[in-house]
Design a protein around this motif. Structure first.
Motif, PDB file in Angstrom:
ATOM      1  N   GLU A  96       0.813  -1.223   0.000  1.00 54.45           N
ATOM      2  CA  GLU A  96       0.000   0.000   0.000  1.00 54.45           C
ATOM      3  C   GLU A  96       0.848   1.276   0.000  1.00 54.45           C
ATOM      4  OE1 GLU A  96      -1.403   0.145   4.640  1.00 54.45           O
ATOM      5  OE2 GLU A  96      -2.637  -0.973   3.229  1.00 54.45           O
ATOM      6  N   ASP A  97       2.093   1.155   0.428  1.00 53.71           N
ATOM      7  CA  ASP A  97       2.988   2.321   0.383  1.00 53.71           C
ATOM      8  C   ASP A  97       3.124   2.897  -1.027  1.00 53.71           C
ATOM      9  OD1 ASP A  97       3.559   2.793   2.913  1.00 53.71           O
ATOM     10  OD2 ASP A  97       5.659   2.181   2.881  1.00 53.71           O
ATOM     11  N   GLU A  98       2.988   2.030  -2.030  1.00 49.94           N
ATOM     12  CA  GLU A  98       3.095   2.486  -3.419  1.00 49.94           C
ATOM     13  C   GLU A  98       2.032   3.532  -3.751  1.00 49.94           C
ATOM     14  OE1 GLU A  98       3.209  -0.280  -6.716  1.00 49.94           O
ATOM     15  OE2 GLU A  98       4.367  -1.678  -5.512  1.00 49.94           O
ATOM     16  N   MET A  99       0.911   3.471  -3.049  1.00 49.60           N
ATOM     17  CA  MET A  99      -0.144   4.454  -3.266  1.00 49.60           C
ATOM     18  C   MET A  99      -0.040   5.611  -2.282  1.00 49.60           C
ATOM     19  SD  MET A  99      -3.584   2.478  -3.907  1.00 49.60           S
ATOM     20  CE  MET A  99      -4.386   2.564  -5.435  1.00 49.60           C
ATOM     21  N   ILE A 100       0.284   5.282  -1.032  1.00 47.89           N
ATOM     22  CA  ILE A 100       0.240   6.286   0.025  1.00 47.89           C
ATOM     23  C   ILE A 100       1.399   7.281  -0.084  1.00 47.89           C
ATOM     24  CG2 ILE A 100       0.388   6.617   2.533  1.00 47.89           C
ATOM     25  CD1 ILE A 100      -1.089   3.804   2.708  1.00 47.89           C
ATOM     26  N   ARG A 101       2.617   6.760  -0.285  1.00 51.30           N
ATOM     27  CA  ARG A 101       3.792   7.642  -0.303  1.00 51.30           C
ATOM     28  C   ARG A 101       3.701   8.744  -1.353  1.00 51.30           C
ATOM     29  NH1 ARG A 101       7.532   3.653   0.350  1.00 51.30           N
ATOM     30  NH2 ARG A 101       8.006   3.788  -1.858  1.00 51.30           N
ATOM     31  N   PRO A 102       3.396   8.420  -2.634  1.00 53.56           N
ATOM     32  CA  PRO A 102       3.329   9.488  -3.633  1.00 53.56           C
ATOM     33  C   PRO A 102       2.227  10.518  -3.345  1.00 53.56           C
ATOM     34  CG  PRO A 102       3.192   7.315  -4.680  1.00 53.56           C
ATOM     35  CD  PRO A 102       3.203   7.094  -3.209  1.00 53.56           C
ATOM     36  N   GLY A 129     -13.366   9.492   0.079  1.00 54.59           N
ATOM     37  CA  GLY A 129     -12.570   8.396   0.643  1.00 54.59           C
ATOM     38  C   GLY A 129     -11.829   8.754   1.918  1.00 54.59           C
ATOM     39  N   ALA A 130     -11.648  10.054   2.175  1.00 62.55           N
ATOM     40  CA  ALA A 130     -10.992  10.487   3.418  1.00 62.55           C
ATOM     41  C   ALA A 130     -12.004  10.648   4.557  1.00 62.55           C
ATOM     42  CB  ALA A 130     -10.261  11.810   3.187  1.00 62.55           C
ATOM     43  N   ILE A 131     -13.268  10.347   4.269  1.00 62.53           N
ATOM     44  CA  ILE A 131     -14.353  10.581   5.228  1.00 62.53           C
ATOM     45  C   ILE A 131     -15.049   9.290   5.673  1.00 62.53           C
ATOM     46  CG2 ILE A 131     -16.722  11.562   5.360  1.00 62.53           C
ATOM     47  CD1 ILE A 131     -15.614  14.029   3.887  1.00 62.53           C
ATOM     48  N   PHE A 132     -15.373   8.411   4.703  1.00 66.01           N
ATOM     49  CA  PHE A 132     -16.326   7.333   5.011  1.00 66.01           C
ATOM     50  C   PHE A 132     -15.716   5.982   5.364  1.00 66.01           C
ATOM     51  CE2 PHE A 132     -15.281   5.913   0.805  1.00 66.01           C
ATOM     52  CZ  PHE A 132     -15.543   4.554   0.816  1.00 66.01           C
ATOM     53  N   ALA A 133     -14.460   5.743   4.987  1.00 68.14           N
ATOM     54  CA  ALA A 133     -13.947   4.361   5.060  1.00 68.14           C
ATOM     55  C   ALA A 133     -13.758   3.894   6.505  1.00 68.14           C
ATOM     56  CB  ALA A 133     -12.627   4.265   4.295  1.00 68.14           C
ATOM     57  N   GLY A 134     -14.044   2.620   6.708  1.00 67.57           N
ATOM     58  CA  GLY A 134     -13.758   2.001   8.009  1.00 67.57           C
ATOM     59  C   GLY A 134     -14.764   2.297   9.114  1.00 67.57           C
ATOM     60  N   HIS A 135     -15.936   2.826   8.752  1.00 66.18           N
ATOM     61  CA  HIS A 135     -16.968   3.070   9.769  1.00 66.18           C
ATOM     62  C   HIS A 135     -18.004   1.961   9.700  1.00 66.18           C
ATOM     63  CE1 HIS A 135     -15.626   7.114  10.864  1.00 66.18           C
ATOM     64  NE2 HIS A 135     -15.354   7.276   9.580  1.00 66.18           N
ATOM     65  N   ALA A 152      -9.360   0.432  10.953  1.00 64.40           N
ATOM     66  CA  ALA A 152     -10.335  -0.614  10.604  1.00 64.40           C
ATOM     67  C   ALA A 152      -9.734  -1.583   9.598  1.00 64.40           C
ATOM     68  CB  ALA A 152     -11.588   0.033  10.034  1.00 64.40           C
ATOM     69  N   LYS A 153     -10.273  -2.809   9.609  1.00 64.93           N
ATOM     70  CA  LYS A 153      -9.846  -3.799   8.624  1.00 64.93           C
ATOM     71  C   LYS A 153     -10.466  -3.451   7.270  1.00 64.93           C
ATOM     72  CE  LYS A 153     -10.640  -8.048   9.936  1.00 64.93           C
ATOM     73  NZ  LYS A 153     -10.876  -9.139  10.914  1.00 64.93           N
ATOM     74  N   ASN A 154      -9.806  -3.881   6.212  1.00 66.79           N
ATOM     75  CA  ASN A 154     -10.411  -3.758   4.873  1.00 66.79           C
ATOM     76  C   ASN A 154     -10.510  -2.356   4.301  1.00 66.79           C
ATOM     77  OD1 ASN A 154     -10.707  -6.380   4.325  1.00 66.79           O
ATOM     78  ND2 ASN A 154     -12.881  -6.530   4.819  1.00 66.79           N
ATOM     79  N   VAL A 155      -9.779  -1.398   4.862  1.00 61.98           N
ATOM     80  CA  VAL A 155      -9.776  -0.074   4.230  1.00 61.98           C
ATOM     81  C   VAL A 155      -8.820  -0.137   3.037  1.00 61.98           C
ATOM     82  CG1 VAL A 155      -9.259   2.379   4.508  1.00 61.98           C
ATOM     83  CG2 VAL A 155     -10.365   1.131   6.364  1.00 61.98           C
ATOM     84  N   HIS A 156      -9.324   0.208   1.855  1.00 62.93           N
ATOM     85  CA  HIS A 156      -8.509   0.098   0.646  1.00 62.93           C
ATOM     86  C   HIS A 156      -7.384   1.142   0.654  1.00 62.93           C
ATOM     87  CE1 HIS A 156      -7.435   0.207  -3.644  1.00 62.93           C
ATOM     88  NE2 HIS A 156      -7.923  -1.015  -3.694  1.00 62.93           N
ATOM     89  N   PRO A 157      -6.187   0.777   0.164  1.00 61.34           N
ATOM     90  CA  PRO A 157      -5.061   1.717   0.157  1.00 61.34           C
ATOM     91  C   PRO A 157      -5.355   3.046  -0.539  1.00 61.34           C
ATOM     92  CG  PRO A 157      -4.276  -0.477  -0.335  1.00 61.34           C
ATOM     93  CD  PRO A 157      -5.755  -0.579  -0.267  1.00 61.34           C
ATOM     94  N   TYR A 158      -6.249   3.044  -1.537  1.00 59.77           N
ATOM     95  CA  TYR A 158      -6.602   4.311  -2.189  1.00 59.77           C
ATOM     96  C   TYR A 158      -7.282   5.248  -1.196  1.00 59.77           C
ATOM     97  CZ  TYR A 158      -8.665   7.681  -5.418  1.00 59.77           C
ATOM     98  OH  TYR A 158      -9.020   8.854  -6.050  1.00 59.77           O
ATOM     99  N   GLN A 159      -8.217   4.703  -0.388  1.00 59.01           N
ATOM    100  CA  GLN A 159      -8.885   5.531   0.628  1.00 59.01           C
ATOM    101  C   GLN A 159      -7.858   5.978   1.684  1.00 59.01           C
ATOM    102  OE1 GLN A 159     -11.520   5.688  -0.906  1.00 59.01           O
ATOM    103  NE2 GLN A 159     -12.555   3.756  -1.269  1.00 59.01           N
ATOM    104  N   LYS A 160      -6.946   5.068   2.021  1.00 60.89           N
ATOM    105  CA  LYS A 160      -5.892   5.436   2.993  1.00 60.89           C
ATOM    106  C   LYS A 160      -5.040   6.578   2.449  1.00 60.89           C
ATOM    107  CE  LYS A 160      -5.189   1.109   5.486  1.00 60.89           C
ATOM    108  NZ  LYS A 160      -4.289   0.007   5.789  1.00 60.89           N
ATOM    109  N   SER A 161      -4.693   6.493   1.155  1.00 53.78           N
ATOM    110  CA  SER A 161      -3.822   7.520   0.576  1.00 53.78           C
ATOM    111  C   SER A 161      -4.523   8.876   0.588  1.00 53.78           C
ATOM    112  CB  SER A 161      -3.408   7.140  -0.852  1.00 53.78           C
ATOM    113  OG  SER A 161      -4.459   7.353  -1.778  1.00 53.78           O
ATOM    114  N   LYS A 162      -5.828   8.895   0.315  1.00 49.91           N
ATOM    115  CA  LYS A 162      -6.588  10.144   0.331  1.00 49.91           C
ATOM    116  C   LYS A 162      -6.681  10.705   1.752  1.00 49.91           C
ATOM    117  CE  LYS A 162      -7.761  11.165  -3.864  1.00 49.91           C
ATOM    118  NZ  LYS A 162      -7.157  12.375  -4.448  1.00 49.91           N
TER     119      LYS A 162
END
Length: 343
Positions: A96-102, A129-135, A152-162
């Motif tokens: 997931e770092d590949e998405m989050i770092r950039p 994606g910066a608001i709803f994930a993992g609730h 939370a489990k199952n939060v997609h790396p794209y939502q994490k990156s946002k």
């Protein structure tokens, strides 16, 4: 009188080009960043298709979000920055770092450069994606007070990156901003007129539905909003005194399932009705398939999820008034048919 200059990053993107269009219509000068020279022609084509006759107030700057060079020249003389560019979601990432770092690095690079070059305010295009994930077990509409729960489990790396890139932006402005102002816009699913056949990936599901490539739909609910209204909200967030330090959910406040979207298209474009899906895929089937297919992981993380949103803040504070989701969805399809994108 010299026109105020606004820097818009990622000019060839779907949201960015509509922001540029409205800025030029409102009498601003725009300098937009692109990754390579060949993108300039696409941006110009989209603006001309959008009704701009005179491009003399538009200039280009070739920069990369992952490199330090050329940012100072990009910012020189500008009053505002609208930071729209973001790394495109990778479907086949190793970690997931590949998405989050950039994403985080790009935001910080823009903010540092804006601060060092005397920019008044940066408007950041964040995401729902910066608001709803993992609730879990949500029963009240999401608002700007909500942040995605990264534990939370199952939060997609794209939502994490946002989420992490927006958090990093607020932290930077608070601790190192030196008076730089920041506002954020968090759009739900963005629809609306595509301005070129070389459009971005964001609306591909409409094209695929009309072409009959999607035989059945997952049970995914979403808010939708017209790109023209997302663009106008960015400009309100840029100019309003009240917007400094605030984030704004760009949503009509309606929630539609993917089947609702198909039904809207069925009603508006009877010629394509036979192509449009009528079947639903059970959530369990998608979740099981996603184990072996990384491309389904993002959708598997949101099937069956609660997706109500509120736009009260943007309406109340900024007087923003978006058109209905149905209008946005029909405009997407109509533009794709008109441009010959739908085969």
């Amino acid at each position: 009188m010299k026109k105020q200059l606004v820097v818009v990053t990622g000019g060839s993107g779907f949201i960015a080009v509509h922001i540029i269009l409205q800025l030029l219509q409102q009498g601003y000068a725009v300098r937009t960043t692109v990754r390579s020279e060949d993108k300039e022609a696409v941006v110009k084509e989209m603006l001309m298709n959008g009704g701009i006759k005179d491009l003399s107030d538009l200039s280009f700057s070739i920069v990369d979000l992952s490199a330090d060079s050329n940012w100072e020249e990009t910012m020189t003389g500008a009053t505002y920055v609208i930071h729209v560019a973001s790394p495109t979601p990778k479907l086949n990432f190793k970690n997931e770092d590949e998405m989050i770092r950039p994403a985080v690095g790009g935001v910080l690079r823009v903010l540092k450069s804006a601060r060092d070059n005397g920019i008044k305010r940066v408007v950041l295009t964040s995401a729902y994606g910066a608001i709803f994930a993992g609730h879990k077990n949500r029963t009240t509409p999401y608002t700007e007070k909500d942040w995605s729960n990264l534990e939370a489990k199952n939060v997609h790396p794209y939502q994490k990156s946002k989420t992490m890139s927006e958090m990093a932006a607020w932290d930077f402005v608070k601790n190192e901003g030196d008076g730089l102002e920041l506002a954020a816009v968090n759009p739900v699913g963005v629809m609306g007129p595509v301005l070129s056949a070389k459009y971005s990936h964001s609306n591909i599901q409409i094209q695929e539905m009309l072409e009959g490539k999607i035989k059945a739909l997952p049970k995914v609910d979403s808010g939708y909003v017209d790109v023209r209204d997302v663009a106008s909200l960015h400009i309100l967030a840029m100019t309003s005194e009240k917007a400094n330090g605030e984030r704004f959910l760009a949503t009509t406040g309606e929630t539609l399932s993917m089947m609702d979207v198909a039904d809207i298209l069925r009603g508006a474009f009877p010629k394509y009705a036979d192509n449009l899906p009528t079947k639903l895929i059970p959530n369990s089937v998608i979740k099981a398939a996603a184990i072996g297919n990384p491309k389904l992981r993002m959708i598997a993380s949101i099937v069956g999820g609660y997706a109500q949103t509120s736009n009260k803040k943007a309406k109340t504070i900024l007087g923003w008034n978006p058109r209905p989701a149905k209008t946005a969805i029909i405009a997407t399809a109509q533009s794709m048919i008109d441009l010959g994108i739908v085969k």
